[in-house]
Design an enzyme around this catalytic site. Structure first.
Site, PDB file in Angstrom:
ATOM      1  N   HIS A   1     -24.803-109.059 -53.461  1.00 43.86           N
ATOM      2  CA  HIS A   1     -23.909-110.038 -54.104  1.00 43.86           C
ATOM      3  C   HIS A   1     -22.437-109.702 -53.804  1.00 43.86           C
ATOM      4  CE1 HIS A   1     -22.874-112.456 -57.954  1.00 43.86           C
ATOM      5  NE2 HIS A   1     -21.726-111.925 -57.572  1.00 43.86           N
ATOM      6  N   GLU A   2     -22.084-108.421 -53.946  1.00 44.99           N
ATOM      7  CA  GLU A   2     -20.678-108.028 -53.758  1.00 44.99           C
ATOM      8  C   GLU A   2     -20.256-108.103 -52.291  1.00 44.99           C
ATOM      9  OE1 GLU A   2     -19.145-108.105 -56.407  1.00 44.99           O
ATOM     10  OE2 GLU A   2     -20.860-107.812 -57.713  1.00 44.99           O
TER      11      GLU A   2
ATOM     12  N   HIS B   1     -19.460-111.556 -51.415  1.00 48.29           N
ATOM     13  CA  HIS B   1     -18.127-111.989 -51.869  1.00 48.29           C
ATOM     14  C   HIS B   1     -17.087-111.749 -50.781  1.00 48.29           C
ATOM     15  CE1 HIS B   1     -18.254-113.432 -55.951  1.00 48.29           C
ATOM     16  NE2 HIS B   1     -18.849-112.354 -56.427  1.00 48.29           N
TER      17      HIS B   1
ATOM     18  N   CYS C   1     -22.163-113.841 -62.456  1.00 49.53           N
ATOM     19  CA  CYS C   1     -20.989-113.412 -61.688  1.00 49.53           C
ATOM     20  C   CYS C   1     -19.772-113.492 -62.589  1.00 49.53           C
ATOM     21  CB  CYS C   1     -20.817-114.335 -60.480  1.00 49.53           C
ATOM     22  SG  CYS C   1     -19.386-113.957 -59.461  1.00 49.53           S
TER      23      CYS C   1
HETATM   24 ZN   LIG Z   1     -19.792-112.158 -58.215  1.00 51.88          ZN
END
Ligand SMILES: [Zn+2]
Length: 192
Positions: free
Chosen positions: A130-131, A134, A83
């Site tokens: 993953h995004e 976030h 990341c």
């Molecule tokens: Zn990330």
């Protein structure tokens, strides 16, 4: 500037009110991503904008405005992730093998699946998850695959009677007497 403070990464992002606002943020994110080293995705809160916009650039640059995962497979795959907000760190995560995503700037649905011959499909599928995480204040560490701990062997009391065998003969004796024999390798605990 990519933010590395944990507190900032925990913020729940708000929806953007228009696709236009989202596209402006998306363009900024893609620029930042291009300037990064090896980055394949970025979410707005990683650059201090607490809005629901993220970008993924694995096979092609993809901007997702107010994205939501509308379907996720039950089965997961393991993936080694990094990341931009945690430089130099990697973690093995569990991600859904396939997800279906809707976003305000895409008509219809977008499908991502790691179940493919092309490794880039797995990258893209993990990256999208993953995004979007976030934007909900979730980091890759929250998705870490935890190895099953080995079961600790039962502790045997010194005066506990045990049965050992050398393959021909079996003996029943106290553990304090049996232990050196077992440790010598000539004898082993007889199956219960
Ligand atoms: Zn990330």
């Amino acid at each position: 500037m990519i933010i590395t403070e944990e507190a900032q990464l925990r913020i729940l992002c708000e929806k953007v009110s228009s696709v236009e606002e989202g596209e402006n943020i998306g363009a900024q994110l893609l620029k930042e991503l291009t300037e990064s080293e090896n980055g394949i995705g970025l979410a707005a809160n990683q650059v201090g904008i607490n809005k629901r916009v993220c970008v993924v650039n694995v096979k092609e640059p993809l901007v997702l405005i107010n994205p939501r995962i509308v379907e996720r497979s039950e089965d997961q795959f393991m993936f080694a992730e990094g990341c931009l907000s945690f430089p130099g760190k990697h973690v093995r995560t569990g991600r859904h093998t396939s997800v279906t995503v809707e976003a305000d700037n895409h008509e219809g649905q977008l499908s991502f699946s790691a179940d493919s011959e092309d490794i880039n499909d797995a990258f893209e599928c993990a990256c999208v998850q993953h995004e979007i995480d976030h934007l909900d204040g979730i980091t890759m560490f929250d998705r870490a695959m935890i190895a099953q701990p080995h079961q600790a062997p039962e502790k045997i009391g010194r005066n506990e009677r045990v049965t050992i065998t050398d393959g021909k003969e079996t003996k029943e004796l106290k553990w304090k007497k049996a232990q050196p024999l077992v440790e010598s390798g000539d004898w082993e605990m007889a199956p219960a």
